[in-house]
Design a protein around this motif. Structure first.
Motif, PDB file in Angstrom:
ATOM      1  N   VAL A 332       0.959  -0.818   0.460  1.00 35.58           N
ATOM      2  CA  VAL A 332      -0.232  -0.157   0.166  1.00 35.58           C
ATOM      3  C   VAL A 332       0.908   1.227   0.000  1.00 35.58           C
ATOM      4  N   ASP A 333       0.486   2.080  -1.112  1.00 32.25           N
ATOM      5  CA  ASP A 333       1.100   3.739  -0.956  1.00 32.25           C
ATOM      6  C   ASP A 333       1.408   4.485  -0.005  1.00 32.25           C
ATOM      7  N   LEU A 334      -0.548   4.852   0.424  1.00 28.69           N
ATOM      8  CA  LEU A 334      -0.821   4.829   1.733  1.00 28.69           C
ATOM      9  C   LEU A 334      -2.097   4.979   2.275  1.00 28.69           C
ATOM     10  N   GLN A 335      -2.012   4.756   3.680  1.00 25.02           N
ATOM     11  CA  GLN A 335      -2.881   4.362   4.239  1.00 25.02           C
ATOM     12  C   GLN A 335      -3.144   5.459   5.517  1.00 25.02           C
ATOM     13  N   LEU A 336      -4.673   5.913   5.530  1.00 26.89           N
ATOM     14  CA  LEU A 336      -5.468   6.629   6.020  1.00 26.89           C
ATOM     15  C   LEU A 336      -6.154   6.434   7.539  1.00 26.89           C
ATOM     16  N   SER A 337      -6.051   6.876   8.365  1.00 26.41           N
ATOM     17  CA  SER A 337      -6.618   6.786   9.374  1.00 26.41           C
ATOM     18  C   SER A 337      -7.045   7.178  11.126  1.00 26.41           C
ATOM     19  N   GLY A 338      -7.054   6.694  11.617  1.00 25.14           N
ATOM     20  CA  GLY A 338      -7.425   7.847  12.977  1.00 25.14           C
ATOM     21  C   GLY A 338      -7.477   7.231  14.387  1.00 25.14           C
ATOM     22  N   HIS A 339      -8.330   6.901  14.520  1.00 25.94           N
ATOM     23  CA  HIS A 339      -8.561   6.440  16.052  1.00 25.94           C
ATOM     24  C   HIS A 339      -7.561   7.027  17.016  1.00 25.94           C
ATOM     25  N   THR A 340      -6.955   7.021  17.084  1.00 27.93           N
ATOM     26  CA  THR A 340      -5.850   7.859  18.374  1.00 27.93           C
ATOM     27  C   THR A 340      -6.568   9.215  19.270  1.00 27.93           C
ATOM     28  N   HIS A 341      -7.194  10.048  18.490  1.00 28.46           N
ATOM     29  CA  HIS A 341      -7.613  11.501  18.639  1.00 28.46           C
ATOM     30  C   HIS A 341      -6.369  12.445  18.924  1.00 28.46           C
ATOM     31  N   GLY A 342      -4.884  11.662  18.695  1.00 24.99           N
ATOM     32  CA  GLY A 342      -3.635  12.877  19.353  1.00 24.99           C
ATOM     33  C   GLY A 342      -3.919  12.462  20.360  1.00 24.99           C
ATOM     34  N   GLY A 343      -4.791  11.191  21.798  1.00 25.23           N
ATOM     35  CA  GLY A 343      -4.359  11.675  23.157  1.00 25.23           C
ATOM     36  C   GLY A 343      -5.655  11.911  23.304  1.00 25.23           C
ATOM     37  N   GLN A 344      -6.177  13.084  22.954  1.00 24.95           N
ATOM     38  CA  GLN A 344      -7.041  14.022  22.988  1.00 24.95           C
ATOM     39  C   GLN A 344      -7.306  14.216  24.219  1.00 24.95           C
ATOM     40  N   ILE A 345      -6.810  14.083  25.388  1.00 21.96           N
ATOM     41  CA  ILE A 345      -6.823  14.767  26.659  1.00 21.96           C
ATOM     42  C   ILE A 345      -5.133  14.063  27.451  1.00 21.96           C
ATOM     43  N   TRP A 346      -4.280  15.663  27.406  1.00 26.51           N
ATOM     44  CA  TRP A 346      -2.852  15.360  27.738  1.00 26.51           C
ATOM     45  C   TRP A 346      -2.449  14.810  29.505  1.00 26.51           C
ATOM     46  N   PRO A 347      -2.110  14.217  29.413  1.00 28.04           N
ATOM     47  CA  PRO A 347      -0.976  12.784  28.945  1.00 28.04           C
ATOM     48  C   PRO A 347      -1.244  11.684  28.249  1.00 28.04           C
ATOM     49  N   PHE A 348      -2.371  11.494  27.908  1.00 28.90           N
ATOM     50  CA  PHE A 348      -3.209  10.857  27.785  1.00 28.90           C
ATOM     51  C   PHE A 348      -2.349   9.692  26.700  1.00 28.90           C
ATOM     52  N   HIS A 349      -1.645  10.294  25.555  1.00 28.98           N
ATOM     53  CA  HIS A 349      -0.958  10.380  24.718  1.00 28.98           C
ATOM     54  C   HIS A 349       0.208   8.934  24.586  1.00 28.98           C
ATOM     55  N   HIS A 350       0.699   9.096  25.764  1.00 31.31           N
ATOM     56  CA  HIS A 350       1.584   7.658  26.215  1.00 31.31           C
ATOM     57  C   HIS A 350       0.773   6.712  26.021  1.00 31.31           C
ATOM     58  N   LEU A 351      -0.305   6.195  26.284  1.00 31.59           N
ATOM     59  CA  LEU A 351      -0.662   5.049  26.369  1.00 31.59           C
ATOM     60  C   LEU A 351      -1.751   5.029  25.499  1.00 31.59           C
ATOM     61  N   VAL A 352      -2.040   5.408  24.414  1.00 32.91           N
ATOM     62  CA  VAL A 352      -1.502   4.935  23.045  1.00 32.91           C
ATOM     63  C   VAL A 352      -0.767   4.771  22.677  1.00 32.91           C
ATOM     64  N   ARG A 353       0.171   5.157  22.725  1.00 31.88           N
ATOM     65  CA  ARG A 353       1.856   4.727  22.171  1.00 31.88           C
ATOM     66  C   ARG A 353       2.153   3.322  22.212  1.00 31.88           C
ATOM     67  N   ILE A 354       1.163   3.113  23.313  1.00 30.87           N
ATOM     68  CA  ILE A 354       1.934   1.745  23.843  1.00 30.87           C
ATOM     69  C   ILE A 354       0.855   0.225  22.915  1.00 30.87           C
ATOM     70  N   ASP A 355       0.073   0.877  22.435  1.00 30.20           N
ATOM     71  CA  ASP A 355      -1.046  -0.073  21.402  1.00 30.20           C
ATOM     72  C   ASP A 355      -0.829   1.199  20.170  1.00 30.20           C
ATOM     73  N   GLN A 356      -0.744   1.690  19.689  1.00 33.95           N
ATOM     74  CA  GLN A 356      -0.201   1.955  17.789  1.00 33.95           C
ATOM     75  C   GLN A 356       1.224   2.743  17.340  1.00 33.95           C
ATOM     76  N   PRO A 357       1.730   2.583  16.424  1.00 34.85           N
ATOM     77  CA  PRO A 357       2.712   3.084  15.989  1.00 34.85           C
ATOM     78  C   PRO A 357       2.824   4.226  15.232  1.00 34.85           C
ATOM     79  N   ALA A 358       1.416   4.898  15.413  1.00 34.84           N
ATOM     80  CA  ALA A 358       1.595   6.672  15.270  1.00 34.84           C
ATOM     81  C   ALA A 358       0.498   7.226  16.111  1.00 34.84           C
ATOM     82  N   LEU A 359       1.066   8.756  16.681  1.00 39.91           N
ATOM     83  CA  LEU A 359       0.044   8.982  17.350  1.00 39.91           C
ATOM     84  C   LEU A 359      -0.745   9.984  16.244  1.00 39.91           C
ATOM     85  N   ALA A 360       0.064  10.668  15.602  1.00 38.53           N
ATOM     86  CA  ALA A 360      -1.137  11.743  14.707  1.00 38.53           C
ATOM     87  C   ALA A 360       0.297  12.415  13.807  1.00 38.53           C
ATOM     88  N   GLY A 361      -0.315  12.458  12.573  1.00 42.94           N
ATOM     89  CA  GLY A 361       0.400  12.591  11.380  1.00 42.94           C
ATOM     90  C   GLY A 361       1.266  12.060  10.447  1.00 42.94           C
TER      91      GLY A 361
END
Length: 406
Positions: A332-361
């Motif tokens: 695949v050349d480009l995958q578009l995803s969501g799900h992470t909410h960028g962490g939504q409420i800092w610093p929850f993004h640290h927990l998101v990164r345990i489960d996902q390979p990317a947070l945003a961008g």
């Protein structure tokens, strides 16, 4: 031959094996976490070096105890079998508020209190009270700002994405991504209409929704989702399921999106052609689909690409970023995803990164696969976004590699 079922205990562990400490902790986390969220700030704000005049400490303790009792009960009533929207609003709001309070009570006690001591400000009790008021002020400000951020129409984030295999005829193709709208207990029908109006100003060739439309069934949230039918695209509007659809009768959402004029890409693809060049636009069900028990629902990349010319570039919709490993293996050349909410409420993004390979961008995976992860268009549960703003994304596809600086 020995039956393997006789060599394992009831919970699936081998005889004599013991669950790890982390395993045991995770089992009790739903019970431990609410207690910690309420007890830690209670102790730090009311008892850690302070001597508040009566009845401040007992009254404050009663407030924290009430929060600890009300929050889980409201969330169970709101998100459990009863599905009471008012209870969900109370429980979700308390969860977001106590998370922010917990975070900043810990941070400011660890950082500000020693800094005040080094600066020679007052005695221990005075410093403790300064920290307490700083925590309360910071929490109130962040919650007010976070609520406004969550309820606003998202800003448009625009970027060019260079795909080496994209033909020149498709250069400049405009792809708009919305995701994680999470229509729910708070009625956001007007917000939904304004989001769709913003999307329509972007003159998209392709509009994508990568799942988590709502919390609740299609029948229950129809009024909030209805404005999606007004979205315009010159070529197609496409949609894939998210994990939250599988909590709320996913097939109903697939049927409603089809009714609203969106094309559900359930392990299938369509072709976007222009100027003699072709882009394969594919989609897969969410990775949780198979465990839902719904017949025919599963994430199946081979099925999504079945019949597609392997020489054509592929744009893939997959709700969770973690699907990118399979996407990279599948070319695949480009995958578009969501799900992470960028962490939504800092610093929850640290927990998101345990489960996902990317947070945003935009990130690169393997040799030739790009992943764009949106921070999401709406919010889940707590009506706050702190240091994780929502977005409507405009990706302009460019043929060839990104120009390098001289």
């Amino acid at each position: 031959m020995t039956d393997t079922s006789e060599t394992r205990s009831a919970d699936g562990a081998a005889p004599g094996s013991r669950p790890s400490g982390l395993h045991r902790l995770m089992r009790y986390l739903p019970l431990i976490a609410p207690v910690l969220l309420w007890a830690v700030p209670c102790w730090l704000l009311l008892y850690a070096g302070q001597h508040w005049p009566f009845p401040a400490a007992p009254a404050g303790t009663a407030v924290f105890a009430a929060g600890l009792l009300v929050m889980p009960l409201a969330m169970m009533r709101g998100h459990g079998r009863r599905q009471q929207d008012r209870a969900a609003i109370v429980g979700d709001t308390l969860l977001g508020a106590v998370w922010v309070l917990f975070t900043w009570s810990v941070l400011l006690n660890v950082l500000l209190r020693p800094a005040l001591a080094l600066a020679g400000v007052g005695d221990g009790q005075e410093r403790a009270r300064i920290v307490t008021w700083a925590v309360l002020g910071t929490t109130a400000a962040l919650l007010a700002w976070g609520y406004a951020e969550a309820r606003r129409v998202p800003r448009v984030r625009s970027l060019d994405v260079h795909l080496p295999r994209l033909g020149a005829g498709l250069d400049g193709t405009r792809v708009v991504l919305i995701t994680d709208t999470h229509y729910g207990p708070l009625d956001r029908a007007r917000w939904s209409a304004r989001v769709c109006e913003t999307v329509n100003t972007l003159e998209a060739d392709l509009v994508c929704h990568t799942g988590d439309i709502a919390d609740g069934t299609a029948e229950r949230r129809r009024a909030q989702a209805a404005p999606l039918g007004t979205v315009r695209a010159t070529r197609a509007r496409v949609y894939v399921t998210g994990n939250h659809e599988y909590y709320s009768e996913a097939q109903g959402w697939v049927d409603l999106m089809d009714e609203l004029g969106w094309e559900p890409l359930r392990n299938r693809h369509l072709l976007l052609e222009r100027g003699g060049d072709t882009l394969v636009v594919a989609g897969v069900d969410d990775v949780t689909a198979e465990s839902s028990g719904l017949v025919g629902h599963r994430a199946h990349l081979a099925g999504a690409l079945d019949g597609a010319d392997p020489g054509h570039p592929v744009l893939l919709l997959a709700h969770q970023p973690k699907f990118v490993d399979r996407a990279a293996a599948g070319g695949v050349d480009l995958q578009l995803s969501g799900h992470t909410h960028g962490g939504q409420i800092w610093p929850f993004h640290h927990l998101v990164r345990i489960d996902q390979p990317a947070l945003a961008g935009l990130t690169r995976h393997g040799e030739g696969t790009l992943l764009y992860t949106s921070r999401g268009t709406g919010f889940w549960g707590p009506p706050f976004r702190v240091f994780a703003p929502s977005e409507i994304t405009l990706l302009v596809l460019r043929s060839g590699r990104r120009p390098t600086s001289p």
